[in-house]
Design a protein around this motif. Structure first.
Motif, PDB file in Angstrom:
ATOM      1  N   VAL A 241       0.816  -1.210   0.000  1.00  0.00           N
ATOM      2  CA  VAL A 241       0.000   0.000   0.000  1.00  0.00           C
ATOM      3  C   VAL A 241       0.846   1.255   0.000  1.00  0.00           C
ATOM      4  CG1 VAL A 241      -1.664   1.311   1.368  1.00  0.00           C
ATOM      5  CG2 VAL A 241      -1.934  -1.151   1.113  1.00  0.00           C
ATOM      6  N   LEU A 242       1.935   1.233   0.759  1.00  0.00           N
ATOM      7  CA  LEU A 242       2.760   2.431   0.856  1.00  0.00           C
ATOM      8  C   LEU A 242       3.971   2.362  -0.050  1.00  0.00           C
ATOM      9  CD1 LEU A 242       2.764   3.316   4.630  1.00  0.00           C
ATOM     10  CD2 LEU A 242       1.538   4.415   2.771  1.00  0.00           C
ATOM     11  N   ALA A 243       4.008   1.455  -1.000  1.00  0.00           N
ATOM     12  CA  ALA A 243       5.174   1.401  -1.873  1.00  0.00           C
ATOM     13  C   ALA A 243       5.321   2.714  -2.585  1.00  0.00           C
ATOM     14  CB  ALA A 243       5.006   0.273  -2.878  1.00  0.00           C
ATOM     15  N   GLY A 244       6.504   3.248  -2.559  1.00  0.00           N
ATOM     16  CA  GLY A 244       6.741   4.544  -3.183  1.00  0.00           C
ATOM     17  C   GLY A 244       7.330   5.495  -2.185  1.00  0.00           C
ATOM     18  N   ALA A 245       7.355   6.768  -2.518  1.00  0.00           N
ATOM     19  CA  ALA A 245       7.950   7.756  -1.660  1.00  0.00           C
ATOM     20  C   ALA A 245       7.069   8.953  -1.587  1.00  0.00           C
ATOM     21  CB  ALA A 245       9.315   8.144  -2.192  1.00  0.00           C
ATOM     22  N   ALA A 246       7.213   9.729  -0.513  1.00  0.00           N
ATOM     23  CA  ALA A 246       6.467  10.948  -0.430  1.00  0.00           C
ATOM     24  C   ALA A 246       7.231  12.000   0.289  1.00  0.00           C
ATOM     25  CB  ALA A 246       5.162  10.702   0.294  1.00  0.00           C
ATOM     26  N   VAL A 247       7.059  13.215  -0.128  1.00  0.00           N
ATOM     27  CA  VAL A 247       7.700  14.347   0.486  1.00  0.00           C
ATOM     28  C   VAL A 247       6.639  15.411   0.655  1.00  0.00           C
ATOM     29  CG1 VAL A 247       9.826  15.608   0.461  1.00  0.00           C
ATOM     30  CG2 VAL A 247       9.497  13.840  -1.184  1.00  0.00           C
ATOM     31  N   PHE A 248       6.498  16.047   1.818  1.00  0.00           N
ATOM     32  CA  PHE A 248       5.449  17.023   2.067  1.00  0.00           C
ATOM     33  C   PHE A 248       5.978  18.416   2.341  1.00  0.00           C
ATOM     34  CE2 PHE A 248       3.191  13.406   3.831  1.00  0.00           C
ATOM     35  CZ  PHE A 248       1.955  13.597   3.328  1.00  0.00           C
ATOM     36  N   ALA A 249       5.098  19.352   2.639  1.00  0.00           N
ATOM     37  CA  ALA A 249       5.539  20.661   3.068  1.00  0.00           C
ATOM     38  C   ALA A 249       4.764  21.169   4.247  1.00  0.00           C
ATOM     39  CB  ALA A 249       5.414  21.644   1.950  1.00  0.00           C
TER      40      ALA A 249
ATOM     41  N   VAL B 133      11.377   4.998  -4.687  1.00  0.00           N
ATOM     42  CA  VAL B 133      11.989   4.157  -3.658  1.00  0.00           C
ATOM     43  C   VAL B 133      12.553   5.004  -2.519  1.00  0.00           C
ATOM     44  CG1 VAL B 133      13.849   2.501  -3.210  1.00  0.00           C
ATOM     45  CG2 VAL B 133      12.526   2.345  -5.322  1.00  0.00           C
ATOM     46  N   ALA B 134      13.119   6.146  -2.836  1.00  0.00           N
ATOM     47  CA  ALA B 134      13.674   7.046  -1.821  1.00  0.00           C
ATOM     48  C   ALA B 134      13.533   8.470  -2.324  1.00  0.00           C
ATOM     49  CB  ALA B 134      15.143   6.718  -1.547  1.00  0.00           C
ATOM     50  N   ALA B 135      13.438   9.415  -1.405  1.00  0.00           N
ATOM     51  CA  ALA B 135      13.255  10.811  -1.806  1.00  0.00           C
ATOM     52  C   ALA B 135      13.754  11.747  -0.719  1.00  0.00           C
ATOM     53  CB  ALA B 135      11.774  11.090  -2.083  1.00  0.00           C
ATOM     54  N   THR B 136      14.126  12.949  -1.125  1.00  0.00           N
ATOM     55  CA  THR B 136      14.527  13.989  -0.178  1.00  0.00           C
ATOM     56  C   THR B 136      14.231  15.353  -0.776  1.00  0.00           C
ATOM     57  OG1 THR B 136      16.359  14.786   1.212  1.00  0.00           O
ATOM     58  CG2 THR B 136      16.898  14.174  -1.043  1.00  0.00           C
ATOM     59  N   ALA B 137      14.016  16.327   0.089  1.00  0.00           N
ATOM     60  CA  ALA B 137      13.736  17.693  -0.350  1.00  0.00           C
ATOM     61  C   ALA B 137      14.544  18.666   0.484  1.00  0.00           C
ATOM     62  CB  ALA B 137      12.251  18.001  -0.193  1.00  0.00           C
ATOM     63  N   GLN B 138      15.074  19.709  -0.185  1.00  0.00           N
ATOM     64  CA  GLN B 138      15.812  20.737   0.541  1.00  0.00           C
ATOM     65  C   GLN B 138      15.893  21.986  -0.323  1.00  0.00           C
ATOM     66  OE1 GLN B 138      19.550  21.564   0.179  1.00  0.00           O
ATOM     67  NE2 GLN B 138      19.917  22.497   2.164  1.00  0.00           N
ATOM     68  N   GLY B 139      15.476  23.114   0.234  1.00  0.00           N
ATOM     69  CA  GLY B 139      15.613  24.386  -0.450  1.00  0.00           C
ATOM     70  C   GLY B 139      14.886  24.461  -1.778  1.00  0.00           C
ATOM     71  N   GLY B 140      13.751  23.787  -1.893  1.00  0.00           N
ATOM     72  CA  GLY B 140      12.991  23.777  -3.133  1.00  0.00           C
ATOM     73  C   GLY B 140      13.481  22.773  -4.150  1.00  0.00           C
ATOM     74  N   ALA B 141      14.547  22.047  -3.838  1.00  0.00           N
ATOM     75  CA  ALA B 141      15.052  20.998  -4.718  1.00  0.00           C
ATOM     76  C   ALA B 141      14.554  19.641  -4.226  1.00  0.00           C
ATOM     77  CB  ALA B 141      16.572  21.003  -4.756  1.00  0.00           C
ATOM     78  N   LEU B 142      14.283  18.744  -5.155  1.00  0.00           N
ATOM     79  CA  LEU B 142      13.844  17.388  -4.838  1.00  0.00           C
ATOM     80  C   LEU B 142      14.734  16.390  -5.550  1.00  0.00           C
ATOM     81  CD1 LEU B 142       9.978  17.653  -5.402  1.00  0.00           C
ATOM     82  CD2 LEU B 142      11.207  17.995  -3.272  1.00  0.00           C
ATOM     83  N   ALA B 143      15.026  15.299  -4.879  1.00  0.00           N
ATOM     84  CA  ALA B 143      15.718  14.172  -5.500  1.00  0.00           C
ATOM     85  C   ALA B 143      14.915  12.925  -5.193  1.00  0.00           C
ATOM     86  CB  ALA B 143      17.140  14.038  -4.970  1.00  0.00           C
ATOM     87  N   ILE B 144      14.619  12.140  -6.225  1.00  0.00           N
ATOM     88  CA  ILE B 144      13.789  10.956  -6.080  1.00  0.00           C
ATOM     89  C   ILE B 144      14.466   9.794  -6.795  1.00  0.00           C
ATOM     90  CG2 ILE B 144      11.545   9.897  -6.555  1.00  0.00           C
ATOM     91  CD1 ILE B 144      10.404  12.775  -6.722  1.00  0.00           C
ATOM     92  N   LEU B 145      14.645   8.683  -6.088  1.00  0.00           N
ATOM     93  CA  LEU B 145      15.148   7.461  -6.698  1.00  0.00           C
ATOM     94  C   LEU B 145      13.964   6.632  -7.161  1.00  0.00           C
ATOM     95  CD1 LEU B 145      17.298   5.333  -7.413  1.00  0.00           C
ATOM     96  CD2 LEU B 145      17.185   4.555  -5.025  1.00  0.00           C
ATOM     97  N   ALA B 146      13.909   6.340  -8.456  1.00  0.00           N
ATOM     98  CA  ALA B 146      12.825   5.544  -9.022  1.00  0.00           C
ATOM     99  C   ALA B 146      13.349   4.817 -10.255  1.00  0.00           C
ATOM    100  CB  ALA B 146      11.643   6.438  -9.409  1.00  0.00           C
ATOM    101  N   GLY B 147      13.110   3.524 -10.325  1.00  0.00           N
ATOM    102  CA  GLY B 147      13.533   2.759 -11.480  1.00  0.00           C
ATOM    103  C   GLY B 147      15.021   2.778 -11.738  1.00  0.00           C
ATOM    104  N   GLY B 148      15.822   2.852 -10.675  1.00  0.00           N
ATOM    105  CA  GLY B 148      17.271   2.840 -10.826  1.00  0.00           C
ATOM    106  C   GLY B 148      17.884   4.168 -11.213  1.00  0.00           C
ATOM    107  N   THR B 149      17.075   5.241 -11.239  1.00  0.00           N
ATOM    108  CA  THR B 149      17.557   6.572 -11.597  1.00  0.00           C
ATOM    109  C   THR B 149      17.189   7.565 -10.513  1.00  0.00           C
ATOM    110  OG1 THR B 149      17.375   6.168 -13.986  1.00  0.00           O
ATOM    111  CG2 THR B 149      17.319   8.459 -13.279  1.00  0.00           C
ATOM    112  N   VAL B 150      18.124   8.449 -10.172  1.00  0.00           N
ATOM    113  CA  VAL B 150      17.774   9.581  -9.315  1.00  0.00           C
ATOM    114  C   VAL B 150      17.338  10.723 -10.218  1.00  0.00           C
ATOM    115  CG1 VAL B 150      18.600  11.338  -7.706  1.00  0.00           C
ATOM    116  CG2 VAL B 150      19.324   8.960  -7.425  1.00  0.00           C
ATOM    117  N   TYR B 151      16.083  11.141 -10.050  1.00  0.00           N
ATOM    118  CA  TYR B 151      15.551  12.291 -10.767  1.00  0.00           C
ATOM    119  C   TYR B 151      15.667  13.522  -9.878  1.00  0.00           C
ATOM    120  CZ  TYR B 151      13.648   8.812 -13.946  1.00  0.00           C
ATOM    121  OH  TYR B 151      13.511   7.785 -14.844  1.00  0.00           O
ATOM    122  N   TYR B 152      15.982  14.653 -10.485  1.00  0.00           N
ATOM    123  CA  TYR B 152      16.307  15.862  -9.724  1.00  0.00           C
ATOM    124  C   TYR B 152      15.470  17.031 -10.225  1.00  0.00           C
ATOM    125  CZ  TYR B 152      19.368  19.365  -7.499  1.00  0.00           C
ATOM    126  OH  TYR B 152      19.885  20.389  -6.754  1.00  0.00           O
TER     127      TYR B 152
END
Length: 304
Positions: free
Chosen positions: A10-18, A267-286
């Motif tokens: 159910v919770l597979a995935g990542a989330a980042v809030f504000a 799979v993993a995510a982080t946010a800082q200073g309006g920037a986001l990095a998300i790991l999905a499908g073997g790639t970090v998207y920025y």
């Protein structure tokens, strides 16, 4: 990072809030219509467009966590802590290739948990360890041999974590020296507000929850969309649903606006200073525009 539910869960995935100022309100949430946004596969460049993505370091097995410090991206992996400056190759910064299962930062200090590298010795569980030299060397803080945190979040001297062995939900208010085990049901992931360590957002199979007493009690954020991972970026709380849709709330989750998407299960995510990095499908998207658009930053990674 980070500790992740199986892909179809159910919770597979990542989330980042504000957490916009984490102000109190009793009105119920809703999801606003999507704002104009693009998928990661067809987005305008939002990261370092001049150099394009870099290939993952072959030694970086099983990425558990992501963290941003300025434009530098840190990756907690099965083989230690890695760093990737924007547009540059990634490389291991930790002197020992320990298994970084939990990772968080407060001020200039890193805090981590996991398992020792072959040359480190000691018990199988590191408890809480810390680094004051950008992740190069690490020293024990507490709980060595007792706890393996797969979730960590810090704000000032407050650190909160979820133990992988028994699901214990724990809090320290003295930078990890001593701990209290909380009675609240442990969240899948959590984010402690950097502005007020008493304010904590957690994720559950039934949706996000909010605490105003340092994790002692949580209440459901009624009507909020289902999310998995959370990261509080100043006054903002960003979120990614299991399909890869990025959401943002500026009123503690009462209302949500859709941003961009990534084209694979997060799979993993982080946010800082309006920037986001998300790991999905073997790639970090920025993204540098609050999740409106993404560009690949690192390719060829393995999630946990």
């Amino acid at each position: 990072m980070r500790g992740r539910l199986a892909a179809p869960a159910v919770l597979a995935g990542a989330a980042v809030f504000a957490l916009a100022a984490c102000s109190s309100s009793a009105s119920s949430p809703s999801t606003a219509p999507p704002s104009p946004s693009m998928t990661a596969e067809a987005s305008a460049p939002a990261g370092d467009a001049s150099s394009g993505p870099v290939e993952a370091d072959a030694a970086a097995e099983h990425v558990h966590n992501l963290a941003l410090v300025g434009t530098d991206l840190y990756l907690g992996t099965h083989e230690g802590l890695f760093k990737q400056p924007a547009g540059a190759p990634m490389s291991r910064v930790s002197a020992e290739p320990f298994d970084v299962m939990g990772l968080t930062r407060s001020g200039d200090s890193w805090f981590a948990s996991g398992h020792p590298g072959e040359a480190m010795g000691g018990p199988a569980d590191l408890g809480l360890i810390t680094s004051a030299d950008d992740g190069v060397t690490w020293s024990p803080v507490s709980l060595s041999g007792d706890v393996d945190f797969h979730r960590l979040s810090a704000s000032g001297d407050t650190i909160m974590g979820v133990s992988a062995h028994d699901g214990a939900f724990m809090r320290s208010t003295d930078a990890g020296s001593t701990w209290t085990t909380l009675s609240a049901v442990p969240p899948f992931d959590l984010a402690v507000s950097p502005q007020d360590p008493l304010v904590v957002v957690g994720t559950t199979p039934d949706g996000p929850t909010l605490s105003r007493d340092g994790g002692e009690t949580f209440t459901a954020i009624e009507g909020a969309p289902l999310i998995a991972l959370v990261s509080c970026d100043g006054t903002d709380l960003y979120g990614i649903d299991p399909s890869g849709q990025v959401l943002v709330s500026s009123d503690e989750g009462r209302t949500w606006a859709s941003r961009g998407t990534v084209a694979a299960e997060p799979v993993a995510a982080t946010a800082q200073g309006g920037a986001l990095a998300i790991l999905a499908g073997g790639t970090v998207y920025y993204s540098t525009d609050g999740g409106q658009s993404f560009t690949p930053r690192i390719t060829g990674l393995a999630g946990h």
